[in-house]
Design an enzyme around this catalytic site. Structure first.
Site, PDB file in Angstrom:
ATOM      1  N   ASN A   1      -3.410   5.197  16.169  1.00  0.00           N
ATOM      2  CA  ASN A   1      -4.494   4.662  15.342  1.00  0.00           C
ATOM      3  C   ASN A   1      -4.773   3.246  15.778  1.00  0.00           C
ATOM      4  OD1 ASN A   1      -4.560   7.001  13.628  1.00  0.00           O
ATOM      5  ND2 ASN A   1      -2.540   6.313  12.979  1.00  0.00           N
TER       6      ASN A   1
ATOM      7  N   CYS B   1      -0.908   5.991   9.866  1.00  0.00           N
ATOM      8  CA  CYS B   1       0.301   5.311  10.371  1.00  0.00           C
ATOM      9  C   CYS B   1      -0.077   4.010  11.051  1.00  0.00           C
ATOM     10  CB  CYS B   1       1.009   6.141  11.437  1.00  0.00           C
ATOM     11  SG  CYS B   1       1.672   7.660  10.871  1.00  0.00           S
TER      12      CYS B   1
ATOM     13  N   GLU C   1       0.830  -1.198   0.000  1.00  0.00           N
ATOM     14  CA  GLU C   1       0.000   0.000   0.000  1.00  0.00           C
ATOM     15  C   GLU C   1       0.868   1.252   0.000  1.00  0.00           C
ATOM     16  OE1 GLU C   1      -3.931  -1.886   2.152  1.00  0.00           O
ATOM     17  OE2 GLU C   1      -2.503  -0.851   3.412  1.00  0.00           O
TER      18      GLU C   1
ATOM     19  N   GLY D   1       6.852  -1.994   5.916  1.00  0.00           N
ATOM     20  CA  GLY D   1       8.215  -2.512   5.908  1.00  0.00           C
ATOM     21  C   GLY D   1       9.226  -1.626   6.600  1.00  0.00           C
ATOM     22  N   GLU D   2      10.417  -2.174   6.750  1.00  0.00           N
ATOM     23  CA  GLU D   2      11.520  -1.452   7.386  1.00  0.00           C
ATOM     24  C   GLU D   2      12.541  -1.103   6.297  1.00  0.00           C
ATOM     25  OE1 GLU D   2      12.503   0.037  10.188  1.00  0.00           O
ATOM     26  OE2 GLU D   2      14.410   0.344   9.163  1.00  0.00           O
TER      27      GLU D   2
ATOM     28  N   SER E   1      11.371   5.833  14.847  1.00  0.00           N
ATOM     29  CA  SER E   1      10.189   5.508  15.643  1.00  0.00           C
ATOM     30  C   SER E   1      10.663   5.171  17.045  1.00  0.00           C
ATOM     31  CB  SER E   1       9.455   4.316  15.021  1.00  0.00           C
ATOM     32  OG  SER E   1       9.081   4.642  13.705  1.00  0.00           O
ATOM     33  N   LEU E   2      10.549   6.123  17.938  1.00  0.00           N
ATOM     34  CA  LEU E   2      11.138   5.947  19.272  1.00  0.00           C
ATOM     35  C   LEU E   2      10.116   5.343  20.257  1.00  0.00           C
ATOM     36  CD1 LEU E   2      13.893   6.516  20.640  1.00  0.00           C
ATOM     37  CD2 LEU E   2      12.870   8.599  21.552  1.00  0.00           C
ATOM     38  N   HIS E   3       9.041   6.041  20.497  1.00  0.00           N
ATOM     39  CA  HIS E   3       7.918   5.582  21.330  1.00  0.00           C
ATOM     40  C   HIS E   3       8.223   5.421  22.816  1.00  0.00           C
ATOM     41  CE1 HIS E   3       5.778   5.351  17.638  1.00  0.00           C
ATOM     42  NE2 HIS E   3       6.367   4.269  17.207  1.00  0.00           N
TER      43      HIS E   3
ATOM     44  N   CYS F   1       3.415   8.567   0.917  1.00  0.00           N
ATOM     45  CA  CYS F   1       3.934   7.637   1.922  1.00  0.00           C
ATOM     46  C   CYS F   1       4.111   6.296   1.213  1.00  0.00           C
ATOM     47  CB  CYS F   1       2.938   7.534   3.080  1.00  0.00           C
ATOM     48  SG  CYS F   1       3.401   6.317   4.313  1.00  0.00           S
TER      49      CYS F   1
ATOM     50  N   CYS G   1       1.489  -2.225  15.607  1.00  0.00           N
ATOM     51  CA  CYS G   1       1.435  -1.888  14.177  1.00  0.00           C
ATOM     52  C   CYS G   1       0.737  -2.977  13.378  1.00  0.00           C
ATOM     53  CB  CYS G   1       2.852  -1.678  13.654  1.00  0.00           C
ATOM     54  SG  CYS G   1       2.898  -1.259  11.903  1.00  0.00           S
TER      55      CYS G   1
ATOM     56  N   CYS H   1       6.519  -5.050  15.783  1.00  0.00           N
ATOM     57  CA  CYS H   1       6.113  -4.008  16.732  1.00  0.00           C
ATOM     58  C   CYS H   1       4.662  -4.302  17.118  1.00  0.00           C
ATOM     59  CB  CYS H   1       6.222  -2.618  16.106  1.00  0.00           C
ATOM     60  SG  CYS H   1       7.893  -2.213  15.592  1.00  0.00           S
TER      61      CYS H   1
ATOM     62  N   CYS I   1       6.269  -7.062   6.971  1.00  0.00           N
ATOM     63  CA  CYS I   1       7.354  -6.562   7.817  1.00  0.00           C
ATOM     64  C   CYS I   1       7.782  -7.679   8.763  1.00  0.00           C
ATOM     65  CB  CYS I   1       6.883  -5.346   8.629  1.00  0.00           C
ATOM     66  SG  CYS I   1       8.236  -4.491   9.484  1.00  0.00           S
TER      67      CYS I   1
ATOM     68  N   SER J   1      11.993   6.657   7.490  1.00  0.00           N
ATOM     69  CA  SER J   1      11.665   6.342   8.879  1.00  0.00           C
ATOM     70  C   SER J   1      12.103   4.922   9.203  1.00  0.00           C
ATOM     71  CB  SER J   1      10.157   6.499   9.091  1.00  0.00           C
ATOM     72  OG  SER J   1       9.815   6.106  10.406  1.00  0.00           O
TER      73      SER J   1
HETATM   74  N1  SAH Z   1       9.508   0.486   9.857  1.00  0.00           N
HETATM   75  C1  SAH Z   1       9.655   1.905   9.783  1.00  0.00           C
HETATM   76  C2  SAH Z   1       8.749   2.493   8.732  1.00  0.00           C
HETATM   77  C3  SAH Z   1       7.272   2.445   9.080  1.00  0.00           C
HETATM   78  S1  SAH Z   1       6.780   4.035   9.500  1.00  0.00           S
HETATM   79  C4  SAH Z   1       9.432   2.525  11.134  1.00  0.00           C
HETATM   80  O1  SAH Z   1       8.975   1.808  12.024  1.00  0.00           O
HETATM   81  O2  SAH Z   1       9.745   3.690  11.341  1.00  0.00           O
HETATM   82  C5  SAH Z   1       5.289   3.827  10.295  1.00  0.00           C
HETATM   83  C6  SAH Z   1       5.194   4.748  11.498  1.00  0.00           C
HETATM   84  O3  SAH Z   1       3.911   4.584  12.101  1.00  0.00           O
HETATM   85  C7  SAH Z   1       6.218   4.400  12.543  1.00  0.00           C
HETATM   86  O4  SAH Z   1       6.640   5.561  13.216  1.00  0.00           O
HETATM   87  C8  SAH Z   1       5.407   3.552  13.499  1.00  0.00           C
HETATM   88  O5  SAH Z   1       5.977   3.491  14.768  1.00  0.00           O
HETATM   89  C9  SAH Z   1       4.069   4.249  13.461  1.00  0.00           C
HETATM   90  N2  SAH Z   1       2.962   3.387  13.837  1.00  0.00           N
HETATM   91  C10 SAH Z   1       2.868   2.058  13.718  1.00  0.00           C
HETATM   92  N3  SAH Z   1       1.674   1.625  14.173  1.00  0.00           N
HETATM   93  C11 SAH Z   1       1.002   2.730  14.576  1.00  0.00           C
HETATM   94  C12 SAH Z   1      -0.292   2.949  15.099  1.00  0.00           C
HETATM   95  N4  SAH Z   1      -1.113   1.939  15.295  1.00  0.00           N
HETATM   96  N5  SAH Z   1      -0.666   4.216  15.374  1.00  0.00           N
HETATM   97  C13 SAH Z   1       0.174   5.244  15.142  1.00  0.00           C
HETATM   98  N6  SAH Z   1       1.407   5.106  14.626  1.00  0.00           N
HETATM   99  C14 SAH Z   1       1.821   3.856  14.360  1.00  0.00           C
END
Ligand code: SAH
Length: 347
Positions: free
Chosen positions: A295, A338, A93, A164-165, A219-221, A106, A120, A117, A113, A196
């Protein structure tokens, strides 16, 4: 019969050599290369300044694998989610995100992937394969067209934030960016591109060594290892300390500020200790923070933190002179936001 090669896996030099080897002028290689990339030709017949015989000759030796936009869903906010069919039938997508001032693509870098995580949706799809450079490039071309049709201007920004990464498909992603930014391709500025990553420290060092010109988002979180590892298992292998070293190295080499993507979840990272840890982490490397709206994914048990917790994050970051943006989701009603990319239209 041996399978024909995808012609876009050849460099310009390869193409020139191919023609030489077949007793033709090398510059034909340049012409074909221009058709394949700059002009985005998806069949040999459209290469009108190439003779019919040569086109047939190419057809006998090669295929032009290309994507098809299989399905388009438009959100009430104008965001479009494209289901992209690859030449072998797999689907990824990509999302077109318009705002009043600019448009963003995007794009995906892998089918599925491998990183698991927990929050996701893409993580629930098994990783099938890496995308080729042309498959990434084609996504950008398709969304550039949507930008022209729906907004009347060319695409402004690209984010590698789809499925994907990207750093686990390093070579192909960098090749695609080379073509997106080259005048022989789309001629876009690398400053308008953001990659990212979950934060693979060794690959971030490699990016720095390769002196790339695009932007980096991580993507730190969470800035606490135990918390981050629970959400992102990769943190056991690439810890916050490893990540920090690689980011300091990145900054020293590129002079580019890092963007941290950060979701605040109720009961997970919404306490003072979480905020303090983030502030301390950000102070160690030039960075800014995007607080992303969560989301919801079906049955994952996570919940967005209370607005008060998010406001607290914002206040504390600002008080410490760290730039912070609150990012509201786009395309939520069509699962295009996202972390929601999961090929739902096709399953
Ligand atoms: N693998 C890479 C590229 C994907 S980017 C990465 O992780 O950065 C997708 C972004 O959306 C990342 O920052 C991820 O942490 C965030 N993401 C994943 N699931 C999400 C969700 N349910 N709600 C909001 N952001 C989310």
């Amino acid at each position: 019969m041996s399978e024909k090669k995808d012609i876009r896996s050849l460099s310009k030099e390869d193409l020139r050599e191919f023609f030489l080897e077949h007793d033709q002028k090398a510059f034909r290689g340049n012409q074909v290369y221009e058709w394949l990339w700059h002009k985005g030709a998806h069949d040999f017949d459209s290469m009108t300044n190439i003779s019919k015989e040569t086109r047939q000759f190419l057809e006998d030796h090669f295929v032009i694998n290309h994507i098809e936009v299989d399905d388009m869903q438009q959100s009430s906010d104008g965001t479009i989610k494209n289901a992209i069919k690859l030449h072998d039938g797999l689907i990824v997508e990509s999302v077109f995100i318009p705002t009043p001032t600019r448009t963003t693509a995007c794009v995906s870098s892998q089918v599925g992937c491998s990183l698991n995580c927990t929050f996701c949706a893409t993580a629930r799809l098994k990783k099938m394969r890496n995308l080729n450079p042309d498959e990434i490039y084609d996504q950008v071309v398709a969304i550039d067209r949507q930008s022209r049709v729906y907004k009347g201007h060319k695409l402004n920004n690209i984010v590698f934030m789809g499925m994907g990464e990207p750093l686990l498909n390093y070579k192909n992603v960098l090749k695609s960016i080379e073509m997106i930014t080259s005048d022989e391709g789309l001629g876009m500025s690398p400053r308008r591109i953001t990659l990212s990553t979950v934060g693979l420290h060794k690959m971030i060092m490699k990016l720095a060594d390769d002196e790339v010109k695009f932007n980096l988002a991580v993507s730190l979180h969470s800035a606490i290892n135990e918390v981050r590892s629970k959400m992102m298992p990769i943190n056991d292998k690439s810890t916050l300390e490893d990540l920090l070293h690689s980011l300091q190295y990145w900054y020293a080499k590129t002079n580019k500020v890092i963007t941290f993507e950060y979701v605040v979840w109720k009961g997970i990272n919404d306490k003072k200790k979480d905020i303090d840890a983030l502030v301390a982490y950000c102070k160690k490397v030039p960075s800014k923070v995007n607080l992303i709206e969560y989301n919801a994914i079906e049955e994952d048990g996570f919940e967005q933190a209370d607005p008060a917790a998010i406001a607290y994050y914002q206040r504390e970051l600002e008080r410490n002179q760290i730039t912070v943006n609150i990012r509201h989701s786009r395309g939520k009603d069509i699962d295009a936001a996202c972390g929601q990319l999961a090929n739902k239209t096709t399953v």
